[in-house]
Scaffold this motif. Structure first.
Motif, mmCIF file in Angstrom:
data_model
loop_
_atom_site.group_PDB
_atom_site.id
_atom_site.type_symbol
_atom_site.label_atom_id
_atom_site.label_comp_id
_atom_site.label_asym_id
_atom_site.label_seq_id
_atom_site.Cartn_x
_atom_site.Cartn_y
_atom_site.Cartn_z
ATOM 1 N N VAL A 1 8.892 90.127 43.510
ATOM 2 C CA VAL A 1 8.298 90.338 42.188
ATOM 3 C C VAL A 1 7.798 89.024 41.601
ATOM 4 C CG1 VAL A 1 8.695 91.241 39.857
ATOM 5 C CG2 VAL A 1 9.866 92.288 41.808
ATOM 6 N N THR A 2 6.528 89.013 41.225
ATOM 7 C CA THR A 2 5.940 87.841 40.561
ATOM 8 C C THR A 2 6.374 87.857 39.097
ATOM 9 O OG1 THR A 2 4.042 87.999 42.033
ATOM 10 C CG2 THR A 2 3.757 86.656 40.072
ATOM 11 N N PRO A 3 6.739 86.695 38.517
ATOM 12 C CA PRO A 3 7.148 86.699 37.111
ATOM 13 C C PRO A 3 6.009 87.135 36.198
ATOM 14 C CG PRO A 3 6.858 84.454 37.918
ATOM 15 C CD PRO A 3 6.781 85.348 39.102
ATOM 16 N N SER A 4 6.317 88.022 35.263
ATOM 17 C CA SER A 4 5.340 88.467 34.263
ATOM 18 C C SER A 4 6.106 89.114 33.124
ATOM 19 C CB SER A 4 4.378 89.502 34.861
ATOM 20 O OG SER A 4 5.064 90.713 35.141
ATOM 21 N N LEU A 5 5.446 89.282 31.995
ATOM 22 C CA LEU A 5 6.087 89.929 30.848
ATOM 23 C C LEU A 5 6.475 91.358 31.222
ATOM 24 C CD1 LEU A 5 3.790 88.736 27.885
ATOM 25 C CD2 LEU A 5 5.710 87.564 28.947
ATOM 26 N N GLU A 6 5.567 92.042 31.963
ATOM 27 C CA GLU A 6 5.807 93.440 32.345
ATOM 28 C C GLU A 6 7.018 93.549 33.282
ATOM 29 O OE1 GLU A 6 2.058 92.686 30.773
ATOM 30 O OE2 GLU A 6 2.793 91.830 32.652
ATOM 31 N N ALA A 7 7.113 92.614 34.246
ATOM 32 C CA ALA A 7 8.225 92.654 35.210
ATOM 33 C C ALA A 7 9.570 92.473 34.505
ATOM 34 C CB ALA A 7 8.037 91.583 36.279
ATOM 35 N N VAL A 8 9.590 91.610 33.482
ATOM 36 C CA VAL A 8 10.833 91.394 32.723
ATOM 37 C C VAL A 8 11.167 92.643 31.914
ATOM 38 C CG1 VAL A 8 11.961 90.024 30.926
ATOM 39 C CG2 VAL A 8 10.538 88.890 32.631
ATOM 40 N N GLU A 9 10.148 93.223 31.257
ATOM 41 C CA GLU A 9 10.363 94.438 30.451
ATOM 42 C C GLU A 9 10.886 95.583 31.322
ATOM 43 O OE1 GLU A 9 6.537 94.993 28.676
ATOM 44 O OE2 GLU A 9 6.976 93.673 26.989
ATOM 45 N N GLN A 10 10.376 95.673 32.555
ATOM 46 C CA GLN A 10 10.788 96.755 33.459
ATOM 47 C C GLN A 10 12.136 96.483 34.124
ATOM 48 O OE1 GLN A 10 7.475 97.088 36.202
ATOM 49 N NE2 GLN A 10 6.046 97.376 34.502
ATOM 50 N N GLY A 11 12.670 95.267 33.934
ATOM 51 C CA GLY A 11 13.981 94.928 34.497
ATOM 52 C C GLY A 11 13.960 94.712 36.007
ATOM 53 N N ILE A 12 12.754 94.397 36.582
ATOM 54 C CA ILE A 12 12.680 94.219 38.038
ATOM 55 C C ILE A 12 12.612 92.744 38.445
ATOM 56 C CG2 ILE A 12 11.683 96.488 38.543
ATOM 57 C CD1 ILE A 12 8.912 95.128 38.694
ATOM 58 N N TYR A 13 12.412 91.846 37.454
ATOM 59 C CA TYR A 13 12.371 90.416 37.790
ATOM 60 C C TYR A 13 13.789 89.857 37.687
ATOM 61 C CZ TYR A 13 10.883 85.561 38.107
ATOM 62 O OH TYR A 13 10.726 84.257 38.511
ATOM 63 N N THR A 14 14.566 90.118 38.720
ATOM 64 C CA THR A 14 15.967 89.669 38.714
ATOM 65 C C THR A 14 16.199 88.790 39.948
ATOM 66 O OG1 THR A 14 16.584 91.697 39.911
ATOM 67 C CG2 THR A 14 16.810 91.736 37.527
ATOM 68 N N PRO A 15 17.118 87.820 39.876
ATOM 69 C CA PRO A 15 18.057 87.565 38.764
ATOM 70 C C PRO A 15 17.574 86.499 37.771
ATOM 71 C CG PRO A 15 18.682 86.257 40.655
ATOM 72 C CD PRO A 15 17.403 86.961 41.044
#
Length: 324
Positions: free
Chosen positions: A227-241
């Motif tokens: 997952v590439t860092p983005s606002l959407e990825a953080v909102e979707q909870g997939i940019y972990t950890p």
């Protein structure tokens, strides 16, 4: 006489800052606090001045617990030693989450071999045992070239350093020491942008500001997705950890001063809009309201108990009870 009149007129023309709000700490939180401070000062026609420094999360807490500042910007929760220092100095505080950040790993645009990174690969690069031993890219991944590895990262006073080491190595502050360290993220940006063999990490906003000269690395999450860092990825909870909440801490005595109370209220009212403007992920509107209600209800302390945690959601944080 003319001289006296001239001096009097000059003094009258200068903005009189009778009230000052002092903020210091995290370079990650700085862009949000600086944006809020600018808008707040405009709204007050400069009757209140807000100063915002960058000494790193740890440096900010040192000043905060010495009663030198009103508000501490923090890219991680307050730790047990800092809680003890504040307690010894009689400093009580409110902990307010202000946004989410996507901690971003960056490489030079000329780097064609790193397509993604796993936590295991990052650990291999950054763990204390790598110092002086893991110095070439093919030592991390045999498919990568036999070329020197140049690492750049925040210094030991940085909350980003604390969070990254916790998330990647498994223990806060556990890191190799032979890398170029700086509390100023712009120094890290310059370092990576000038060396084809460089890699570094810092807050998402600094990447966005410099994406013409840096490349963000997709991070493989626990589901195996890169997952590439983005606002959407953080909102979707997939940019972990590497997604994390960031905070301001407000000195409870300072909060009794009208200028500090007004600034904090302005922060909680306009923080979502301004966070987004400077490329952070705003919290849900209910989160800012709940945080502000906690302050008004005098809920002092931290909900973390002085321990860094990885992967906590804001909703979970706001359900917890704060303790000093």
């Amino acid at each position: 006489m003319k001289t006296i009149l001239f001096i009097t007129a000059a003094l009258a023309a200068m903005p009189a800052y009778a009230q000052i709000v002092k903020v210091d700490g995290s370079s990650t939180v700085y862009p949000i606090t600086e944006a809020v401070a600018e808008e707040f000062q405009k709204s007050k026609k400069n009757a209140i001045k807000v100063t915002v420094g960058i000494s790193g999360t740890g440096g900010g807490f040192k000043k905060f617990c010495r009663n030198e500042i009103d508000i501490s910007d923090a890219s991680r929760p307050i730790l047990q030693k800092e809680m003890a220092d504040c307690k010894a100095a009689g400093i009580e505080y409110y902990e307010l989450p202000v946004a989410f950040d996507a901690l971003t790993v960056v490489i030079n645009p000329k780097n064609a071999f790193i397509k993604q990174l796993t936590v295991a690969e990052m650990k291999k690069m950054w763990e204390p045992g790598a110092q002086g031993k893991v110095t070439r890219w093919n030592q991390v991944n045999a498919a990568w070239p036999d070329a020197p590895m140049k690492l750049f990262g925040p210094g030991a006073d940085s909350g980003t350093f604390d969070y990254f080491t916790e998330a990647v190595v498994g223990k806060s502050k556990s890191s190799r020491g032979d890398f170029t360290a700086s509390e100023d993220d712009n120094v890290l940006v310059q370092g990576v942008s000038r060396d084809a063999n460089a890699l570094g990490y810092f807050g998402f906003a600094y990447y966005v500001e410099n994406k013409d000269k840096l490349k963000a690395v997709p991070i493989v999450n626990e589901k195996g997705q890169a997952v590439t860092p983005s606002l959407e990825a953080v909102e979707q909870g997939i940019y972990t950890p590497l997604a994390r909440p960031i905070f301001i801490y407000v000195n409870a005595k300072s909060f009794a001063k009208p200028e500090v109370k007004e600034f904090v209220q302005y922060y909680m009212t306009h923080g979502a809009k301004l966070s987004k403007e400077v490329k952070y992920v705003p919290l849900p509107a209910s989160a800012y309201k709940t945080a502000w209600d906690h302050v008004l209800k005098n809920k002092k302390g931290t909900v973390f108990g002085g321990v860094a945690e990885v992967g906590v959601t804001i909703e979970e944080l706001l359900r917890r009870e704060a303790k000093l």
